[in-house]
Scaffold this active site. Structure first.
Site, PDB file in Angstrom:
ATOM      1  N   LEU A 193     -29.156 -30.803  62.879  1.00 22.95           N
ATOM      2  CA  LEU A 193     -29.512 -32.171  63.224  1.00 22.95           C
ATOM      3  C   LEU A 193     -29.102 -32.392  64.672  1.00 22.95           C
ATOM      4  O   LEU A 193     -28.128 -31.809  65.144  1.00 22.95           O
ATOM      5  CB  LEU A 193     -28.776 -33.180  62.329  1.00 22.95           C
ATOM      6  CG  LEU A 193     -29.105 -33.168  60.834  1.00 22.95           C
ATOM      7  CD1 LEU A 193     -28.192 -34.141  60.094  1.00 22.95           C
ATOM      8  CD2 LEU A 193     -30.562 -33.519  60.588  1.00 22.95           C
ATOM      9  N   ASP A 194     -29.841 -33.255  65.380  1.00 18.18           N
ATOM     10  CA  ASP A 194     -29.466 -33.566  66.748  1.00 18.18           C
ATOM     11  C   ASP A 194     -28.082 -34.214  66.794  1.00 18.18           C
ATOM     12  O   ASP A 194     -27.619 -34.787  65.798  1.00 18.18           O
ATOM     13  CB  ASP A 194     -30.486 -34.513  67.382  1.00 18.18           C
ATOM     14  CG  ASP A 194     -31.863 -33.892  67.505  1.00 18.18           C
ATOM     15  OD1 ASP A 194     -31.947 -32.650  67.469  1.00 18.18           O
ATOM     16  OD2 ASP A 194     -32.843 -34.644  67.642  1.00 18.18           O
ATOM     17  N   LYS A 195     -27.461 -34.169  67.943  1.00 20.16           N
ATOM     18  CA  LYS A 195     -26.107 -34.696  68.128  1.00 20.16           C
ATOM     19  C   LYS A 195     -25.941 -36.099  67.554  1.00 20.16           C
ATOM     20  O   LYS A 195     -24.971 -36.392  66.855  1.00 20.16           O
ATOM     21  CB  LYS A 195     -25.762 -34.706  69.622  1.00 20.16           C
ATOM     22  CG  LYS A 195     -24.435 -35.354  69.962  1.00 20.16           C
ATOM     23  CD  LYS A 195     -24.243 -35.429  71.473  1.00 20.16           C
ATOM     24  CE  LYS A 195     -22.975 -36.183  71.830  1.00 20.16           C
ATOM     25  NZ  LYS A 195     -22.814 -36.346  73.302  1.00 20.16           N
ATOM     26  N   THR A 210     -28.173 -37.768  65.566  1.00 17.79           N
ATOM     27  CA  THR A 210     -28.835 -38.003  64.291  1.00 17.79           C
ATOM     28  C   THR A 210     -27.803 -37.821  63.190  1.00 17.79           C
ATOM     29  O   THR A 210     -27.074 -36.836  63.184  1.00 17.79           O
ATOM     30  CB  THR A 210     -30.013 -37.037  64.087  1.00 17.79           C
ATOM     31  OG1 THR A 210     -30.992 -37.256  65.104  1.00 17.79           O
ATOM     32  CG2 THR A 210     -30.665 -37.242  62.723  1.00 17.79           C
ATOM     33  N   ARG A 220     -38.554 -37.184  66.634  1.00 13.42           N
ATOM     34  CA  ARG A 220     -38.502 -37.973  67.862  1.00 13.42           C
ATOM     35  C   ARG A 220     -39.746 -37.733  68.725  1.00 13.42           C
ATOM     36  O   ARG A 220     -40.354 -38.670  69.249  1.00 13.42           O
ATOM     37  CB  ARG A 220     -37.223 -37.636  68.626  1.00 13.42           C
ATOM     38  CG  ARG A 220     -35.960 -37.952  67.838  1.00 13.42           C
ATOM     39  CD  ARG A 220     -34.731 -37.285  68.423  1.00 13.42           C
ATOM     40  NE  ARG A 220     -34.450 -37.789  69.771  1.00 13.42           N
ATOM     41  CZ  ARG A 220     -33.538 -37.248  70.576  1.00 13.42           C
ATOM     42  NH1 ARG A 220     -32.848 -36.182  70.187  1.00 13.42           N
ATOM     43  NH2 ARG A 220     -33.333 -37.763  71.771  1.00 13.42           N
TER      44      ARG A 220
END
Length: 325
Positions: A138-140, A142, A237
């Site tokens: 997961l993104d930082k 998210t 995104r």
């Protein structure tokens, strides 16, 4: 000592005529194109029982590809005593609920303080598993659910399930703009041509498919639920930005602050101070990699998204009714 894992996949009919290096990049999406090419040139890729070392070798569709992956161990990463919100654990897997501002894997600019470092401290034996058992990221900023493998067999099977789209990942998000209905975004994603830390829709990118549906309408925003068929970097995104509905707070992909006319000071303050993409991995469903048992996990929407959702709802109830009069 390097870890050995073996992965198998079958070339799709739709890949007819592709170069072998392109085909394996689509089949084994957990690895970078450069790493896959290294293995290909090193004789680690077997096509229908024959070792092929030519990237330009053309595939016909239907071939069985076996990848003998050799991954360095993770001893160079330091264990760190960092909190983990563990939703579920057994001998084979962990399911965690990742908070915001928590990078999953060390990289440029983030050498430590990551989920991987925390996993090495919490369960030292996970050092024997490539990437400390991390199956997907997961993104930082998210938040939400991730499954982690505690053993090499569990990781191999989970990665294979991910490649075969047998793991269901559902997200909750707040998008800017008013969306009338759900839909599907089927657009390939690759590295941005000039901003190398970002991704973009690109005809030369990897296939990417995102399903979304409207959960709630607000005056200038929409709460949506999304499901991934593929797992490209920044996929949701990028895809939502590509349909002119970037996520609230996602300044990297165009999520500029949109203030509803006549909004309260409270809502204006919340919208202007929301400093991450409003995206949460709310549900994860898969078969246990060892027992085959169906498993489904849910993570509550975090407080920051709950607060702004409630404020947007109140604004819509108040002003939406006035606009309809």
């Amino acid at each position: 000592m390097a870890q050995q894992i073996e992965l198998k996949s079958t070339v799709k009919v739709t890949q007819l005529g592709q170069r072998l290096d392109q085909a394996i990049a689509e089949l084994f999406t957990d690895f970078s194109r450069s790493r896959l090419k290294e293995w290909l040139l090193a004789g680690k890729v077997v096509v229908d029982d024959e070792v092929i070392m030519k990237p330009r070798h053309k595939v016909m569709g239907g071939e069985e590809i076996t990848l003998h992956a050799e991954l360095e161990d993770e001893d160079r990463w330091e264990p760190q005593d960092l909190p983990l919100d563990i939703v579920y654990e057994d001998d084979d897997i962990l399911v965690i609920n990742k908070p915001r501002d928590f990078v999953v894997h060390p990289g440029a600019g983030t050498p430590d303080g990551t989920v991987l470092n925390a996993l090495l401290f919490y369960y030292p034996d996970i050092a024997e598993v490539p990437r400390a058992g991390i199956v997907h990221r997961l993104d930082k900023d998210t938040t939400g659910l991730m499954v982690v493998a505690k053993t090499v067999p569990a990781q191999t099977r989970l990665v294979r399930a991910l490649q075969k789209r047998q793991i269901t990942r559902e997200y909750e998000a707040i998008a800017t703009g008013t969306m009338t209905a759900g839909g599907l975004v089927d657009k390939p994603i690759g590295r941005h041509s000039t901003k190398r830390t970002l991704m973009a829709v690109s005809p030369m990118g990897k296939p990417a498919v995102t399903h979304y549906r409207v959960a709630e309408h607000f005056r200038e925003h929409t709460r949506i639920r999304l499901r991934l068929e593929t797992g490209r970097t920044h996929q949701i995104r990028v895809h939502m930005s590509s349909v002119q509905h970037p996520l609230l707070g996602d300044v990297a992909y165009g999520g500029r602050v949109r203030i509803p006319k006549g909004a309260s000071e409270h809502l204006v303050s919340l919208l202007r101070s929301f400093d991450r993409q409003a995206l949460h991995a709310v549900m994860l469903k898969f078969e246990h990699p060892v027992t085959g048992e169906p498993m489904e996990f849910h993570a509550p929407v975090p407080d920051d998204m709950v607060e702004i959702t409630e404020a947007l709802r109140e604004d819509t109830m108040l002003y939406g009714s006035e606009e309809n009069n």
